[in-house]
Design a protein around this motif. Structure first.
Motif, short mmCIF file in Angstrom:
data_model
loop_
_atom_site.label_atom_id
_atom_site.label_comp_id
_atom_site.label_asym_id
_atom_site.label_seq_id
_atom_site.Cartn_x
_atom_site.Cartn_y
_atom_site.Cartn_z
N LYS A 24 0.82 -1.20 0.00
CA LYS A 24 0.00 0.00 0.00
C LYS A 24 0.86 1.26 0.00
CE LYS A 24 -3.92 -2.15 2.37
NZ LYS A 24 -4.69 -2.21 3.63
N ALA A 25 2.03 1.17 0.63
CA ALA A 25 2.91 2.33 0.68
C ALA A 25 3.42 2.72 -0.69
CB ALA A 25 4.09 2.04 1.61
N ASP A 26 3.40 1.76 -1.63
CA ASP A 26 3.89 2.01 -2.98
C ASP A 26 2.75 2.22 -3.97
OD1 ASP A 26 6.47 1.56 -1.99
OD2 ASP A 26 6.22 -0.60 -2.23
N ALA A 27 1.57 2.53 -3.44
CA ALA A 27 0.41 2.63 -4.30
C ALA A 27 0.56 3.74 -5.35
CB ALA A 27 -0.84 2.87 -3.46
N GLY A 28 1.34 4.79 -5.06
CA GLY A 28 1.49 5.88 -6.01
C GLY A 28 2.54 5.66 -7.06
N ALA A 29 3.21 4.52 -7.05
CA ALA A 29 4.29 4.25 -7.99
C ALA A 29 3.72 3.85 -9.35
CB ALA A 29 5.18 3.13 -7.46
N THR A 30 4.54 3.99 -10.39
CA THR A 30 4.16 3.46 -11.71
C THR A 30 4.04 1.94 -11.60
OG1 THR A 30 6.45 3.14 -12.41
CG2 THR A 30 5.47 5.31 -12.83
N PRO A 31 3.32 1.30 -12.52
CA PRO A 31 3.17 -0.16 -12.43
C PRO A 31 4.51 -0.90 -12.37
CG PRO A 31 1.59 0.74 -13.99
CD PRO A 31 2.48 1.88 -13.59
N MET A 32 5.50 -0.45 -13.16
CA MET A 32 6.78 -1.14 -13.16
C MET A 32 7.51 -0.96 -11.83
SD MET A 32 10.29 -0.90 -13.47
CE MET A 32 10.70 0.67 -14.21
N ILE A 33 7.56 0.27 -11.33
CA ILE A 33 8.23 0.52 -10.06
C ILE A 33 7.48 -0.15 -8.91
CG2 ILE A 33 8.80 2.32 -8.38
CD1 ILE A 33 10.81 2.09 -10.63
N LEU A 120 2.81 -10.74 -24.58
CA LEU A 120 1.61 -11.14 -23.83
C LEU A 120 1.19 -10.05 -22.86
CD1 LEU A 120 2.45 -14.89 -23.07
CD2 LEU A 120 0.92 -13.97 -24.83
N ALA A 121 2.19 -9.39 -22.25
CA ALA A 121 1.87 -8.29 -21.34
C ALA A 121 1.21 -7.14 -22.08
CB ALA A 121 3.14 -7.83 -20.63
N ALA A 126 -1.97 -1.16 -22.12
CA ALA A 126 -0.76 -0.33 -22.23
C ALA A 126 0.00 -0.24 -20.91
CB ALA A 126 -1.15 1.06 -22.72
N LYS A 127 -0.71 -0.31 -19.78
CA LYS A 127 -0.05 -0.15 -18.48
C LYS A 127 0.35 -1.48 -17.84
CE LYS A 127 -2.10 4.32 -17.31
NZ LYS A 127 -2.82 5.10 -16.27
N VAL A 129 2.52 -4.74 -16.97
CA VAL A 129 3.95 -5.02 -16.90
C VAL A 129 4.18 -6.52 -17.05
CG1 VAL A 129 4.54 -3.02 -15.49
CG2 VAL A 129 3.87 -5.14 -14.38
N VAL A 130 5.35 -6.85 -17.54
CA VAL A 130 5.73 -8.25 -17.71
C VAL A 130 5.79 -8.93 -16.35
CG1 VAL A 130 7.56 -9.80 -18.50
CG2 VAL A 130 7.04 -7.71 -19.80
N GLU A 131 5.23 -10.12 -16.26
CA GLU A 131 5.30 -10.88 -15.00
C GLU A 131 6.76 -11.24 -14.72
OE1 GLU A 131 3.76 -15.05 -12.95
OE2 GLU A 131 3.02 -14.45 -14.94
N ARG A 132 7.18 -10.99 -13.50
CA ARG A 132 8.56 -11.29 -13.10
C ARG A 132 8.55 -12.02 -11.76
NH1 ARG A 132 8.91 -6.16 -15.49
NH2 ARG A 132 10.54 -5.97 -17.09
N ALA A 133 9.62 -12.78 -11.51
CA ALA A 133 9.77 -13.48 -10.24
C ALA A 133 11.24 -13.75 -9.98
CB ALA A 133 8.99 -14.79 -10.23
N VAL A 134 11.60 -13.79 -8.73
CA VAL A 134 12.97 -14.15 -8.36
C VAL A 134 13.13 -15.65 -8.51
CG1 VAL A 134 14.61 -14.30 -6.44
CG2 VAL A 134 13.32 -12.19 -6.84
N VAL A 135 14.12 -16.06 -9.29
CA VAL A 135 14.33 -17.48 -9.56
C VAL A 135 15.50 -18.05 -8.77
CG1 VAL A 135 13.37 -17.29 -11.88
CG2 VAL A 135 15.83 -16.98 -11.56
#
Length: 626
Positions: A24-33, A120-121, A126-127, A129-135
């Motif tokens: 919630k603290a990052d709610a104002g960030a862009t989707p990528m950030i 796919l993203a 337009a907004k 973001v590509v799904e990412r995960a720590v591998v």
């Protein structure tokens, strides 16, 4: 503990942070950030290598720390909370060079990959973001890549636990699969750590706070990773070990103290967390019994300059003087033997028997050492394949190692009726077994020139898989059609310099110089050629025909890569199905290399064989043969 000790938070195995106050603290960030911060919150102790196309990017404090550690440019990208966002990045194709520098400075890195095709993203909006995960979490004690490791030295991850008045030590080299435990008293902790020289040391919060261990652990402060006490529970540790080895009980491996089980269980748990669930190849746990090796305190070890001089260099040490091994596995084995000298005269005698066998036959020793020089690092290739980080060249390492093992056995047994090999040599030769079936399959499957990565394709030999051959023919036919199309477009437009090129942004496209661009933009050809991009020196176009051909070509390429990937997985499956036997081959080759190397040294220097007894007499009758 003192400042600087890492207290590693438990990373989420999925690589994604739970939603909640942090999110919630990052709610104002862009989707990528916002995505970056969410993943970063799950791995607060790590530098987050966040995959963006062909780069791993870092932001905020991670970027500042990494830029300083790597001496690379620190830039800015957008704003967050009213401040510019610090940013730096490293290329994917050379990221291991940067990982090496960071891990040597003690950093932990969370490797965050793109888990879907960016196309796919884009379809989601337009907004999106590509799904990412720590591998994977990369730490100094969990490295397996050759480029990040010293080939001739072990890379130990060590865990300590205490229970019932005993300190249990568990040591694992993830790059070779070796797992060893030993029971210690508190006074023996410092000597045991000096013998292992761990790159990373795991401790529970409770043990880290023990004042009695402050002094023996002081030298390892920069390598400590403190974990929650719950990870060092003996009962949980036993369950983890049984699961890891697929057994109902540890009784078949030996009688371990609860402290050893707790340490080994914590180590296994840490490996599972850092490898994100991938199971490493581990040898059966081996227990080092008390008094099996000579304990040497830290001060004596330094002054004897066994593996390093007082200046900290390998050159000039005893190890550098006697190390005539020619394989990486042999060098690691010799260093381990020198760090932990045996105390049993019979065991010492068996080692000396092996050295003596090679001393007596100069021709056979030289020929065997020539074969050993061609032996690749089989142990580490097996570990990479087990963790899903191997490539086609690791398959070739397995093939080459087995081929050299057979050649070595054949040469060693020549004339065996006249000079029978001693038990140690015979046991090593027997461990090689009969790998001809696997060698033959790998020889038929692998192409002469192999890429580093599976995703590059082209590593399967023509004729091995008819389905793949058909797809490659179709793919190559598409390339021929591209060349024909280029020739036709050049002729139709009268632009001889017209080229069909490819890049990752536009895909296949037609490129002409700026001087010819108007012919395609405003001339009669504009109905066929669709303008896509203009640069300082060129203009780029597409056509419906080229797009259709590109789709067919991409489909054939993707299908061919999918088949190659399946063939690779099948070959890896067969290798891992024989992992225990192949591990025995690797250890046998290392043992033979150590014996042959010491024999070469003894023959060159004309050294005598010592007679070792169990009394306290020390008599020197001769140091060299007549």
């Amino acid at each position: 503990m003192a400042d600087g000790v890492r207290r590693a938070a438990a990373p989420d195995v999925t690589g994604r942070a739970p939603t909640g106050a942090a999110a919630k603290a990052d709610a104002g960030a862009t989707p990528m950030i916002a995505q970056y911060l969410e993943i970063k919150h799950a791995h607060p102790e790590c530098l987050l290598f966040y995959r963006m196309g062909d780069f791993y990017e870092m932001f905020f404090e991670d970027a500042e720390r990494a830029a300083a550690a790597l001496d690379i440019a620190l830039t800015k990208r957008g704003r967050h909370d009213g401040r510019e966002i610090p940013m730096c990045g490293v290329p994917v194709h050379s990221h291991e060079l940067y990982l090496q520098r960071l891990t040597r400075q003690g950093f932990r890195i969370a490797l965050c990959e793109q888990m879907e095709d960016p196309a796919l993203a884009r379809k989601r909006g337009a907004k999106s973001v590509v799904e990412r995960a720590v591998v994977r979490i990369i730490t100094p004690g969990t490295l397996v890549e050759d480029s990040l490791l010293e080939a001739r030295a072990n890379n130990f991850l060590v865990a300590l636990a205490e229970g019932g008045g005993v300190v249990g030590l568990a040591a694992c080299d993830l790059s070779t699969g070796e797992l060893v435990t030993e029971p210690l008293g508190r006074p023996g902790v410092a000597a045991a750590l000096d013998r292992r020289d761990p790159r990373e040391l795991l401790l529970s919060e409770r043990l880290a706070a023990q004042p009695g261990l402050a002094e023996p652990l002081a030298a390892w402060r920069e390598r400590l990773t403190v974990q929650p006490d719950s990870r060092f529970d003996a009962a949980n540790g036993r369950d983890r070990l049984c699961t890891a080895y697929g057994v109902a009980s540890l009784d078949g491996f030996g009688a371990f103290t609860p402290a050893e089980v707790a340490a080994a269980g914590a180590l296994i748990d840490y490996v599972a967390l850092t490898q994100k669930g991938r199971r490493p190849r581990l040898t059966s746990p081996r227990r080092l019994t008390p008094d099996a090796v000579l304990e040497i305190d830290a001060a004596t070890r330094r002054n004897l300059e066994l593996t390093r001089t007082l200046a900290g260099e390998r050159r000039g040490s005893l190890l550098a003087t006697i190390d005539w091994t020619v394989t990486a596995g042999g060098a690691r084995r010799l260093a381990a033997q020198l760090a932990a000298p045996l105390t049993d005269p019979d065991a010492i005698g068996r080692r000396l028997d092996m050295v003596g066998f090679w001393v007596e036959d100069d021709d056979r020793r030289r020929e065997v050492r020539a074969i050993l020089k061609e032996v690749p690092d089989l142990e580490r290739a097996l570990s990479r394949l087990a963790l899903g980080r191997g490539g086609p060249r690791d398959l070739a390492v397995v093939r080459g190692g087995l081929q050299q093992a057979l050649a070595l056995r054949a040469r060693t047994l020549e004339g065996a009726s006249l000079t029978p090999p001693p038990d140690g040599v015979r046991a090593a030769l027997d461990a090689i077994g009969d790998p001809t079936g696997l060698i033959d399959r790998l020889a038929r499957a692998l192409a002469p020139e192999l890429p580093v990565s599976v995703r590059d394709g082209g590593f399967i030999q023509p004729g091995y898989a008819p389905q793949l051959d058909e797809l490659i023919t179709l793919r190559d036919e598409g390339r021929r059609l591209i060349a024909e199309l280029q020739g036709r477009y050049a002729k139709d437009t009268g632009i001889g310099s017209l080229k069909i090129k490819h890049n990752n942004v536009l895909g296949y496209h037609i490129e002409v110089t700026s001087t010819h661009a108007d012919r395609l933009i405003s001339g009669p050809a504009r109905a066929t050629f669709l303008h896509r991009q203009t640069t300082a020196n060129a203009a780029r176009f597409g056509t419906v025909e080229l797009s259709e051909l590109e789709r067919k070509l991409a489909d054939a390429r993707d299908r061919a890569l999918a088949v190659e990937r399946a063939l690779f997985d099948d070959l890896v499956g067969e290798i891992l199905g024989r992992a225990d036997a192949l591990g025995r081959v690797a250890r046998a080759l290392a043992a033979l290399d150590v014996a042959a190397g010491l024999a070469e040294l003894a023959a060159r220097r004309r050294w005598c064989r010592p007679q070792v007894t169990d009394d306290d007499h020390f008599d020197i009758a001769a140091s060299a043969r007549a």
